[in-house]
Scaffold this motif. Structure first.
Motif, PDB file in Angstrom:
ATOM      1  N   PHE A  10       0.829  -1.200   0.000  1.00 30.72           N
ATOM      2  CA  PHE A  10       0.000   0.000   0.000  1.00 30.72           C
ATOM      3  C   PHE A  10       0.865   1.253   0.000  1.00 30.72           C
ATOM      4  O   PHE A  10       2.012   1.240   0.436  1.00 30.72           O
ATOM      5  N   GLU A  11       0.275   2.328  -0.531  1.00 33.29           N
ATOM      6  CA  GLU A  11       0.976   3.607  -0.619  1.00 33.29           C
ATOM      7  C   GLU A  11      -0.019   4.735  -0.431  1.00 33.29           C
ATOM      8  O   GLU A  11      -1.036   4.811  -1.132  1.00 33.29           O
ATOM      9  N   ALA A  12       0.254   5.620   0.526  1.00 30.99           N
ATOM     10  CA  ALA A  12      -0.586   6.800   0.731  1.00 30.99           C
ATOM     11  C   ALA A  12      -0.303   7.823  -0.363  1.00 30.99           C
ATOM     12  O   ALA A  12       0.852   8.054  -0.716  1.00 30.99           O
ATOM     13  N   LYS A  13      -1.360   8.420  -0.891  1.00 34.85           N
ATOM     14  CA  LYS A  13      -1.207   9.414  -1.956  1.00 34.85           C
ATOM     15  C   LYS A  13      -2.042  10.638  -1.630  1.00 34.85           C
ATOM     16  O   LYS A  13      -3.008  10.564  -0.873  1.00 34.85           O
ATOM     17  N   GLU A  14      -1.682  11.745  -2.245  1.00 36.89           N
ATOM     18  CA  GLU A  14      -2.401  12.997  -2.031  1.00 36.89           C
ATOM     19  C   GLU A  14      -2.679  13.654  -3.372  1.00 36.89           C
ATOM     20  O   GLU A  14      -1.795  13.748  -4.221  1.00 36.89           O
ATOM     21  N   LEU A  34      -5.448   5.849  -0.356  1.00 39.54           N
ATOM     22  CA  LEU A  34      -4.523   4.737  -0.167  1.00 39.54           C
ATOM     23  C   LEU A  34      -4.622   3.844  -1.398  1.00 39.54           C
ATOM     24  O   LEU A  34      -5.698   3.329  -1.713  1.00 39.54           O
ATOM     25  N   GLU A  35      -3.514   3.716  -2.114  1.00 33.26           N
ATOM     26  CA  GLU A  35      -3.471   2.814  -3.266  1.00 33.26           C
ATOM     27  C   GLU A  35      -2.988   1.451  -2.784  1.00 33.26           C
ATOM     28  O   GLU A  35      -1.945   1.337  -2.134  1.00 33.26           O
ATOM     29  N   LEU A  36      -3.758   0.410  -3.097  1.00 33.63           N
ATOM     30  CA  LEU A  36      -3.393  -0.963  -2.745  1.00 33.63           C
ATOM     31  C   LEU A  36      -2.922  -1.709  -3.971  1.00 33.63           C
ATOM     32  O   LEU A  36      -3.458  -1.512  -5.072  1.00 33.63           O
ATOM     33  N   ARG A  37      -1.933  -2.568  -3.791  1.00 32.22           N
ATOM     34  CA  ARG A  37      -1.438  -3.407  -4.882  1.00 32.22           C
ATOM     35  C   ARG A  37      -1.325  -4.845  -4.390  1.00 32.22           C
ATOM     36  O   ARG A  37      -0.604  -5.118  -3.412  1.00 32.22           O
ATOM     37  N   ILE A  38      -2.034  -5.738  -5.048  1.00 36.22           N
ATOM     38  CA  ILE A  38      -1.974  -7.164  -4.733  1.00 36.22           C
ATOM     39  C   ILE A  38      -1.191  -7.852  -5.843  1.00 36.22           C
ATOM     40  O   ILE A  38      -1.493  -7.661  -7.031  1.00 36.22           O
ATOM     41  N   THR A  39      -0.192  -8.621  -5.483  1.00 35.90           N
ATOM     42  CA  THR A  39       0.697  -9.211  -6.494  1.00 35.90           C
ATOM     43  C   THR A  39       0.660 -10.739  -6.462  1.00 35.90           C
ATOM     44  O   THR A  39       0.499 -11.360  -5.414  1.00 35.90           O
ATOM     45  N   LEU A  59      -6.786   7.443   6.880  1.00 37.60           N
ATOM     46  CA  LEU A  59      -5.756   6.594   6.274  1.00 37.60           C
ATOM     47  C   LEU A  59      -4.989   5.834   7.347  1.00 37.60           C
ATOM     48  O   LEU A  59      -4.600   4.674   7.148  1.00 37.60           O
ATOM     49  N   GLU A  60      -4.777   6.481   8.482  1.00 36.85           N
ATOM     50  CA  GLU A  60      -4.041   5.835   9.571  1.00 36.85           C
ATOM     51  C   GLU A  60      -4.768   4.581  10.055  1.00 36.85           C
ATOM     52  O   GLU A  60      -4.128   3.549  10.337  1.00 36.85           O
ATOM     53  N   LYS A  61      -6.100   4.658  10.116  1.00 34.62           N
ATOM     54  CA  LYS A  61      -6.877   3.473  10.523  1.00 34.62           C
ATOM     55  C   LYS A  61      -6.804   2.374   9.462  1.00 34.62           C
ATOM     56  O   LYS A  61      -6.715   1.187   9.789  1.00 34.62           O
ATOM     57  N   PHE A  62      -6.838   2.789   8.184  1.00 27.31           N
ATOM     58  CA  PHE A  62      -6.702   1.804   7.098  1.00 27.31           C
ATOM     59  C   PHE A  62      -5.364   1.069   7.216  1.00 27.31           C
ATOM     60  O   PHE A  62      -5.306  -0.159   7.127  1.00 27.31           O
ATOM     61  N   ILE A  63      -4.313   1.844   7.385  1.00 23.75           N
ATOM     62  CA  ILE A  63      -2.963   1.265   7.443  1.00 23.75           C
ATOM     63  C   ILE A  63      -2.828   0.336   8.649  1.00 23.75           C
ATOM     64  O   ILE A  63      -2.242  -0.750   8.554  1.00 23.75           O
ATOM     65  N   LYS A  64      -3.385   0.742   9.771  1.00 19.14           N
ATOM     66  CA  LYS A  64      -3.327  -0.091  10.974  1.00 19.14           C
ATOM     67  C   LYS A  64      -4.019  -1.436  10.743  1.00 19.14           C
ATOM     68  O   LYS A  64      -3.514  -2.493  11.155  1.00 19.14           O
ATOM     69  N   LEU A  65      -5.158  -1.400  10.066  1.00 15.24           N
ATOM     70  CA  LEU A  65      -5.872  -2.646   9.748  1.00 15.24           C
ATOM     71  C   LEU A  65      -5.037  -3.550   8.852  1.00 15.24           C
ATOM     72  O   LEU A  65      -4.986  -4.764   9.046  1.00 15.24           O
TER      73      LEU A  65
END
Length: 317
Positions: A10-14, A34-39, A59-65
């Motif tokens: 994942f990568e946070a973007k603005e 938040l951009e997610l990438r599944i590989t 975003l902080e809650k997303f990242i924590k999850l």
């Protein structure tokens, strides 16, 4: 984290907005996503989620999850609906690439009629923006209780053929709606979206068509919906995975509720995966990227009330 044994990055973007985007309860000049990438086997599937302040997300809650869930196989275990939606979209993208299926073959068409939104502006700027959108089929205007009929008169003057969607974002009172019901009937209004706070909407008594947004949410009781509303707004990232969204669509169809497919202010990475649901819906509200200064490469474009999909966008094979 892994999803179905595939690594998730994942990568946070603005993204900066072209101007202030104001609704009845808040305003913003940028969005954080938040951009997610599944590989898997050199294939990469992507998804995007945007936090809903209305539901106390960040975003902080997303990242924590993501950090705390090391390996999941069932999306229903992810409580955050936008995050669940982004994971679902990323895995869908991955599977299309793995099976060599073009997304354009899924959605079939490249032009989609959509509502275009004008947020809350002063009357001068509102008029200027409206003139750019003159007589598009669906015009959505954000309004609080301030000078509502001034704005409706401006639309009536400069864009008389547009069907008007008035979005109050829970910013009105029951008394305001009741007191002005006959006035609203003088305008070309398709419906009024979420005029009253979702926990007070059972007090509404009106013959004006209404659309449920915050009242129609995956975590809410749906039983009262059909008694009050004719339309429901289904924002995919407000409902979760593909299975969750299709379940909500089936509910709406079964109860003869018209479906307005919606979005957040977002990039094309949120909008394009939603296009696969368009065939089930009565009207679309997928203009999220139109407010960004810069979108992803080959993102969607907008012209005369239409969303135009570019098959070069990195989604699907």
């Amino acid at each position: 984290m892994k999803y179905k044994n595939c690594p998730v990055h994942f990568e946070a973007k603005e993204f900066s907005l072209k101007s202030v985007f104001k609704i009845s309860r808040n305003s913003k000049v940028k969005i954080r996503t938040l951009e997610l990438r599944i590989t898997k086997n050199h294939n990469v599937g992507r998804g995007e989620c945007i936090p809903y302040k209305r539901y106390e997300e960040s975003l902080e809650k997303f990242i924590k999850l993501l950090v705390n869930n090391k390996n999941i196989s069932n999306l229903s275990s992810i409580n955050s609906l936008p995050l669940r939606n982004a994971l679902s979209n990323a895995f869908y993208d991955l599977e299309l690439k793995r099976k060599k299926i073009k997304y354009s073959n899924i959605i079939k068409i490249k032009k989609f009629l959509t509502a275009i939104t004008i947020p809350i502006y002063n009357e001068k700027k509102f008029t200027s923006e409206l003139k750019k959108l003159k007589n598009i089929k669906y015009l959505k205007i954000k309004l609080n209780q301030n000078k509502v009929f001034n704005y409706l008169n401006i639309v009536k003057k400069y864009s008389p053929r547009s069907k008007i969607i008035v979005d109050a974002n829970e910013g009105w009172t029951v008394k305001f709606l009741a007191r002005n019901e006959n006035k609203f009937k003088k305008y070309n209004i398709l419906f009024i979206e979420q005029p009253i706070k979702s926990n007070k909407d059972d007090k509404i008594r009106t013959t004006i068509p209404l659309c449920a947004d915050e009242s129609f949410h995956a975590k809410n009781n749906y039983k009262k919906i059909k008694k009050i509303y004719k339309w429901v707004n289904i924002k995919p990232d407000k409902f979760g995975s593909e299975a969750d969204i299709l379940r909500s669509i089936r509910y709406a169809k079964k109860n003869k509720l018209k479906i307005f497919l919606g979005c957040m202010v977002s990039s094309s990475l949120s909008i394009i995966p939603s296009l696969k649901y368009a065939k089930y819906c009565d009207a679309l509200d997928l203009d999220g990227p139109i407010f960004l200064e810069k979108d992803y490469k080959y993102g969607v474009k907008y012209k005369n009330g239409y969303l135009i999909y570019n098959k070069k966008f990195n989604y699907g094979f």
